[in-house]
Design a protein around this motif. Structure first.
Motif, PDB file in Angstrom:
ATOM      1  N   VAL A  43       0.749  -1.611  -0.029  1.00 31.22           N
ATOM      2  CA  VAL A  43       0.084  -0.496  -0.055  1.00 31.22           C
ATOM      3  C   VAL A  43       0.914   1.619   0.310  1.00 31.22           C
ATOM      4  O   VAL A  43       0.582   1.912  -0.854  1.00 31.22           O
ATOM      5  N   ALA A  44       2.051   1.441   1.068  1.00 31.12           N
ATOM      6  CA  ALA A  44       3.172   3.027   0.815  1.00 31.12           C
ATOM      7  C   ALA A  44       3.291   2.658  -0.235  1.00 31.12           C
ATOM      8  O   ALA A  44       3.600   3.616  -1.119  1.00 31.12           O
ATOM      9  N   CYS A  45       4.402   1.562  -1.014  1.00 26.03           N
ATOM     10  CA  CYS A  45       5.159   1.763  -2.044  1.00 26.03           C
ATOM     11  C   CYS A  45       3.783   2.334  -3.606  1.00 26.03           C
ATOM     12  O   CYS A  45       3.795   3.021  -4.241  1.00 26.03           O
ATOM     13  N   HIS A  46       2.345   2.018  -3.386  1.00 25.93           N
ATOM     14  CA  HIS A  46       1.156   2.205  -4.094  1.00 25.93           C
ATOM     15  C   HIS A  46       1.070   3.654  -3.729  1.00 25.93           C
ATOM     16  O   HIS A  46       1.459   4.071  -4.936  1.00 25.93           O
ATOM     17  N   LEU A  47       1.058   3.909  -2.902  1.00 23.58           N
ATOM     18  CA  LEU A  47       0.114   5.740  -2.807  1.00 23.58           C
ATOM     19  C   LEU A  47       1.608   6.571  -2.817  1.00 23.58           C
ATOM     20  O   LEU A  47       1.529   7.306  -3.824  1.00 23.58           O
ATOM     21  N   LEU A  48       2.588   5.949  -2.900  1.00 22.21           N
ATOM     22  CA  LEU A  48       4.358   6.755  -3.803  1.00 22.21           C
ATOM     23  C   LEU A  48       4.214   6.647  -5.065  1.00 22.21           C
ATOM     24  O   LEU A  48       4.240   8.316  -5.792  1.00 22.21           O
ATOM     25  N   ASP A  49       4.483   5.804  -5.607  1.00 14.23           N
ATOM     26  CA  ASP A  49       3.535   6.038  -7.258  1.00 14.23           C
ATOM     27  C   ASP A  49       2.538   6.989  -8.186  1.00 14.23           C
ATOM     28  O   ASP A  49       3.206   7.202  -8.320  1.00 14.23           O
ATOM     29  N   GLU A  50       1.756   6.705  -7.166  1.00 13.76           N
ATOM     30  CA  GLU A  50       0.026   7.293  -7.302  1.00 13.76           C
ATOM     31  C   GLU A  50       0.920   8.618  -7.018  1.00 13.76           C
ATOM     32  O   GLU A  50       0.180   9.766  -8.002  1.00 13.76           O
ATOM     33  N   PRO A  75      -0.760   0.225 -11.700  1.00 17.48           N
ATOM     34  CA  PRO A  75      -1.289   0.469 -10.337  1.00 17.48           C
ATOM     35  C   PRO A  75      -1.213  -1.216  -9.895  1.00 17.48           C
ATOM     36  O   PRO A  75      -0.814  -1.579  -9.513  1.00 17.48           O
ATOM     37  N   GLN A  76      -2.103  -1.708 -10.429  1.00 21.45           N
ATOM     38  CA  GLN A  76      -1.998  -3.153 -10.377  1.00 21.45           C
ATOM     39  C   GLN A  76      -1.193  -4.302 -11.068  1.00 21.45           C
ATOM     40  O   GLN A  76      -0.739  -4.646 -10.158  1.00 21.45           O
ATOM     41  N   GLY A  77      -0.141  -3.883 -11.821  1.00 22.12           N
ATOM     42  CA  GLY A  77       0.709  -4.467 -12.806  1.00 22.12           C
ATOM     43  C   GLY A  77       2.258  -4.111 -11.777  1.00 22.12           C
ATOM     44  O   GLY A  77       2.870  -5.135 -11.462  1.00 22.12           O
ATOM     45  N   ARG A  82       7.118  -3.897 -10.352  1.00 26.29           N
ATOM     46  CA  ARG A  82       8.590  -3.059  -9.021  1.00 26.29           C
ATOM     47  C   ARG A  82       8.812  -4.093  -7.898  1.00 26.29           C
ATOM     48  O   ARG A  82       9.296  -2.897  -6.951  1.00 26.29           O
ATOM     49  N   ASP A  83       8.212  -4.676  -7.709  1.00 25.64           N
ATOM     50  CA  ASP A  83       8.718  -5.395  -6.680  1.00 25.64           C
ATOM     51  C   ASP A  83       8.567  -5.090  -5.091  1.00 25.64           C
ATOM     52  O   ASP A  83       9.262  -4.474  -4.643  1.00 25.64           O
ATOM     53  N   TYR A  84       6.764  -4.423  -5.212  1.00 23.55           N
ATOM     54  CA  TYR A  84       6.799  -3.693  -4.471  1.00 23.55           C
ATOM     55  C   TYR A  84       7.359  -4.273  -2.383  1.00 23.55           C
ATOM     56  O   TYR A  84       7.087  -3.605  -1.578  1.00 23.55           O
ATOM     57  N   SER A  85       6.813  -5.525  -2.913  1.00 24.16           N
ATOM     58  CA  SER A  85       7.437  -6.795  -1.806  1.00 24.16           C
ATOM     59  C   SER A  85       8.663  -6.459  -1.313  1.00 24.16           C
ATOM     60  O   SER A  85       9.048  -6.681   0.167  1.00 24.16           O
TER      61      SER A  85
END
Length: 170
Positions: A43-50, A75-77, A82-85
């Protein structure tokens, strides 16, 4: 809602995200409410990218690069590509909060923005810059709700066999 109110709420949400994301213990960072759901780190990575590649950038295109095609986002891909985990949680949160401050400063520094400028999105249809700004705030609220739910579910899991029913219905 007035546009300045939206900008003020985006600024306030920076502090809400800070509180929600800096109170995470080490075990919680990669915890998922279900196998197919995102972790706190994702979620944190998603917020940053968005923050960097969606709302601020796209509003900028609408206001200053009228007619230019938006760069694609996924965003889903990105979770996998981007290896969020595999990202560093604390660094990601800090970078997101810095990017949010850049966004607030940028929004407050706009000189007579043409909020009615629009873009023809292939899926969402015609969107105005004003509409994108409101959707940015709505996106914040969706993820604030998500993070609150994740915190509740995490507490519920680690509190077993204690019941949390006394607190009220979730």
């Amino acid at each position: 809602m007035e546009l300045q109110q939206i900008i003020s709420k985006l600024a306030l949400n920076k502090n809400i995200f800070k509180d929600l994301l800096t109170a995470i213990d080490t075990l919680q960072i990669n915890w998922r409410p279900a196998p197919e759901k995102w972790s706190f780190l994702e979620v944190a990575c998603h917020l940053l990218d968005e923050e960097r590649e969606d709302f601020r950038q796209r509003i900028d295109f609408m206001l200053h690069k009228q007619g230019e095609k938006w760069p694609p986002i996924d965003p889903q891909g990105w979770v996998r590509s981007r290896d969020y985990s595999g990202q560093d949680f604390e660094k990601t949160v800090k970078t997101f909060l810095n990017e949010r401050q850049k966004s607030i400063d940028w929004l407050k520094g706009l000189n007579k923005p043409a909020w009615e400028n629009s873009y023809q999105h292939p899926e969402a249809g015609k969107l105005t810059a004003k509409q994108m700004l409101a959707n940015w705030l709505a996106h914040d609220y969706l993820h604030i709700r998500q993070l609150n739910r994740m915190n509740y579910l995490y507490l519920k899991e680690i509190s077993q066999p204690l019941s949390l029913d006394y607190a009220g219905d979730w």
